[in-house]
Motif scaffolding. Structure first.
Motif, PDB file in Angstrom:
ATOM      1  N   TRP A   1       4.539 -83.651 -39.146  1.00 32.04           N
ATOM      2  CA  TRP A   1       3.579 -82.613 -39.518  1.00 32.04           C
ATOM      3  C   TRP A   1       2.231 -83.270 -39.770  1.00 32.04           C
ATOM      4  N   ASP A   2       1.154 -82.653 -39.290  1.00 31.39           N
ATOM      5  CA  ASP A   2      -0.179 -83.210 -39.499  1.00 31.39           C
ATOM      6  C   ASP A   2      -1.136 -82.098 -39.889  1.00 31.39           C
ATOM      7  N   THR A   3      -2.212 -82.486 -40.553  1.00 28.97           N
ATOM      8  CA  THR A   3      -3.205 -81.512 -41.006  1.00 28.97           C
ATOM      9  C   THR A   3      -3.933 -80.870 -39.831  1.00 28.97           C
ATOM     10  N   CYS A   4      -4.160 -81.640 -38.773  1.00 27.24           N
ATOM     11  CA  CYS A   4      -4.819 -81.142 -37.563  1.00 27.24           C
ATOM     12  C   CYS A   4      -4.082 -81.672 -36.334  1.00 27.24           C
ATOM     13  N   SER A   5      -4.067 -80.877 -35.274  1.00 31.60           N
ATOM     14  CA  SER A   5      -3.381 -81.264 -34.049  1.00 31.60           C
ATOM     15  C   SER A   5      -4.383 -81.730 -33.004  1.00 31.60           C
ATOM     16  N   ASP A   6      -4.291 -82.999 -32.616  1.00 33.65           N
ATOM     17  CA  ASP A   6      -5.147 -83.516 -31.545  1.00 33.65           C
ATOM     18  C   ASP A   6      -4.815 -82.851 -30.212  1.00 33.65           C
ATOM     19  N   VAL A   7      -3.532 -82.535 -29.998  1.00 31.24           N
ATOM     20  CA  VAL A   7      -3.120 -81.906 -28.738  1.00 31.24           C
ATOM     21  C   VAL A   7      -3.805 -80.554 -28.575  1.00 31.24           C
ATOM     22  N   VAL A   8      -3.785 -79.754 -29.634  1.00 29.74           N
ATOM     23  CA  VAL A   8      -4.435 -78.442 -29.574  1.00 29.74           C
ATOM     24  C   VAL A   8      -5.937 -78.602 -29.359  1.00 29.74           C
ATOM     25  N   ASN A   9      -6.548 -79.517 -30.109  1.00 30.58           N
ATOM     26  CA  ASN A   9      -7.993 -79.700 -30.024  1.00 30.58           C
ATOM     27  C   ASN A   9      -8.431 -80.175 -28.650  1.00 30.58           C
ATOM     28  N   GLU A  10      -7.730 -81.177 -28.130  1.00 29.95           N
ATOM     29  CA  GLU A  10      -8.159 -81.807 -26.878  1.00 29.95           C
ATOM     30  C   GLU A  10      -7.856 -80.967 -25.645  1.00 29.95           C
ATOM     31  N   HIS A  11      -6.943 -79.988 -25.769  1.00 27.82           N
ATOM     32  CA  HIS A  11      -6.594 -79.149 -24.623  1.00 27.82           C
ATOM     33  C   HIS A  11      -7.056 -77.704 -24.818  1.00 27.82           C
ATOM     34  N   TRP A  12      -8.075 -77.519 -25.643  1.00 25.03           N
ATOM     35  CA  TRP A  12      -8.587 -76.168 -25.882  1.00 25.03           C
ATOM     36  C   TRP A  12      -9.215 -75.624 -24.602  1.00 25.03           C
ATOM     37  N   LYS A  13      -8.870 -74.407 -24.246  1.00 21.76           N
ATOM     38  CA  LYS A  13      -9.331 -73.841 -22.976  1.00 21.76           C
ATOM     39  C   LYS A  13     -10.627 -73.059 -23.164  1.00 21.76           C
ATOM     40  N   ASP A  14     -10.520 -71.740 -23.278  1.00 24.61           N
ATOM     41  CA  ASP A  14     -11.740 -70.943 -23.359  1.00 24.61           C
ATOM     42  C   ASP A  14     -12.372 -71.040 -24.747  1.00 24.61           C
ATOM     43  N   CYS A  15     -13.678 -71.225 -24.752  1.00 21.78           N
ATOM     44  CA  CYS A  15     -14.433 -71.379 -26.001  1.00 21.78           C
ATOM     45  C   CYS A  15     -15.763 -70.651 -25.826  1.00 21.78           C
ATOM     46  N   SER A  16     -15.957 -69.587 -26.554  1.00 22.47           N
ATOM     47  CA  SER A  16     -17.189 -68.816 -26.428  1.00 22.47           C
ATOM     48  C   SER A  16     -18.385 -69.652 -26.870  1.00 22.47           C
TER      49      SER A  16
END
Length: 477
Positions: free
Chosen positions: A344-359
């Protein structure tokens, strides 16, 4: 024939009634299953109930979001429901919002013992913490590719599905006065989810989620203005050189915060070296020395944050990492061993680095929701060098809203808590001396701000002639 039809109808109605009753009982039992009795390291009692568990948002792919819900400490039935969201993207609302900001339970330096937060926001409301999207905290998907395909749009839709299912589990909150509050990249999440709720309610004619307003702290609003304000802030404080300031504006001025160019990344690395080992999320408090060797990006890699408690501890994030990895804690929070992340981690690098659409901007959503009549407040800790007060002010200026009050100080215990100005459709508030996580460094002021927001009352401001003085100055010129 008619008699047989009536008899069949009676049987069908009876079966439907029984089915409905069974469903209600199942829902109630699920709520009871989610109730948390006591947590490891909790050597004190509390007068409020709290619950944690999972809500599935996509049956086919197996996406499920983790929540932790705290009833108000007093008269919960009369208090509004508030959803708290942290950002990242990829950071846990449980890790930050609950464990070191507005939640009742904070973690001591041993990583195993809890203490009660005297400025918890559940003094004023029922608080729901949500880890979104999947891949954040305990939230998971049975489809591994989901963790690499998150983005703004799906996060909003999954969060809406979560809320619609959550109120079925907690039917007493159907139609309850509802607000959304959060910070950082939740500057995207919050207006996007609010928009999804408003549109859903209009299309369905259903007011189950009775959204009244939202409040965003140190939140991303518009890439151009956020970057312009950021570069100006760190330069004006003397953190970077004139040359680096010029290059940041040149290379990064029109880049996305999430998907920037190599040239922009390179000049940000130079800026980080010039800034040195300070906590960019709270520039006037000590940094965690244990992380001095780690170079941080201005936004994408989150430095260790700071916390004010009985004794100041700038390495507080590591306490959450210890606590929420404990098997006994996961068991108490109803996280089965098979669903718990390997780490378990406070933030996920996987989610951050693979973020798709960003307004690139959510200012258009602000206009839509202001027109819909939502109560909207924006606040900013003025010691944040990640999404600084200058960035927020540029974005608010870009909304071109009509001022309703003069800009001036607000007070708490006779001291200036910050500054505020009311516009047609939006209130802007700064919190003096607070970093990126306002409730962490200025918990008393943050609670006062929150109470003012949900009650719809202005912060305490002195009687003054600011408005008259400004009018006289304008007429003289």
């Amino acid at each position: 024939m008619a008699k047989t039809t009536r008899g069949s109808c009676f049987v069908v109605v009876a079966l439907l009634a029984i089915t409905h009753l069974c469903i209600c009982e199942a829902l109630l039992s699920q709520k009871e299953q989610d109730k948390v009795t006591k947590l490891p390291g909790q050597n004190f009692n509390v007068d409020f109930a709290h619950y944690s568990g999972f809500v599935t948002t996509n049956e086919k792919l197996g996406r499920a979001l983790f929540y932790w819900f705290f009833e108000a400490a007093d008269d919960a039935a009369s208090k509004p429901l508030v959803l708290w969201l942290n950002g990242g993207p990829g950071c846990s609302s449980v890790a930050f919002g609950e464990a070191e900001e507005i939640g009742p339970f904070h973690i001591k330096s041993d990583g195993k013992t809890l203490y009660l937060n005297q400025y918890s926001w559940n003094q004023a409301a029922n608080i729901l913490f949500l880890d979104a999207p999947v891949g954040v905290g305990y939230s998971y998907s049975n489809t591994s590719s989901d963790l690499r395909s998150n983005g703004d749009k799906r996060t909003a839709q999954d969060s809406l599905k979560f809320l619609l299912k959550w109120v079925e589990r907690y039917p007493e909150y159907k139609g309850r006065e509802f607000y959304i509050v959060g910070e950082s990249y939740a500057g995207h999440y919050i207006p996007q989810l609010s928009q999804a709720i408003v549109r859903h309610n209009k299309a369905s004619g259903d007011n189950t989620i009775n959204l009244k307003g939202y409040m965003v702290g140190n939140g991303l609003m518009d890439d151009f203005h956020d970057r312009l304000g950021l570069f100006q802030y760190i330069w004006s404080l003397g953190f970077i050189s004139d040359q680096t300031y010029s290059l940041l504006k040149l290379q990064c001025g029109f880049e996305s915060f999430i998907h920037s160019s190599k040239a922009c990344d390179k000049i940000q690395e130079i800026a980080d070296k010039e800034i040195g080992n300070i906590d960019q999320y709270s520039v006037f408090t000590p940094a965690c020395i244990a992380n001095a060797s780690q170079t941080k990006m201005l936004l994408k890699k989150r430095p260790r944050t700071s916390r004010v408690s009985e004794q100041y501890d700038p390495c507080t994030e590591k306490h959450s990492k210890v606590y929420f990895n404990l098997p006994e804690v996961q068991e108490a929070l109803h996280v089965p061993p098979g669903l718990a992340p390997s780490k378990w981690d406070t933030c996920s690098d996987v989610v951050n680095e693979h973020w798709k659409d960003c307004s690139s901007s959510v200012l258009n959503i602000y206009h839509e929701l202001i027109a819909a009549g939502l109560r909207i407040w924006v606040f900013s800790g003025d010691a944040d060098a990640v999404v600084p007060v200058t960035a927020t002010r540029y974005s608010i200026d870009a909304l071109n809203l009509r001022p309703l009050s003069p800009y001036g100080p607000w007070y708490i215990d006779g001291q200036v808590g910050g500054w505020t100005q009311q516009y047609a459709g939006l209130n802007f508030v700064t919190v003096r001396g607070a970093g990126h996580e306002v409730p962490l460094h200025r918990p008393k002021e943050a609670l006062a701000l929150f109470k003012a927001f949900i009650s719809g009352t202005p912060l305490s401001t002195p009687e003054s002639n600011i408005s008259k003085d400004m009018s006289d100055l304008v007429s003289d010129s």
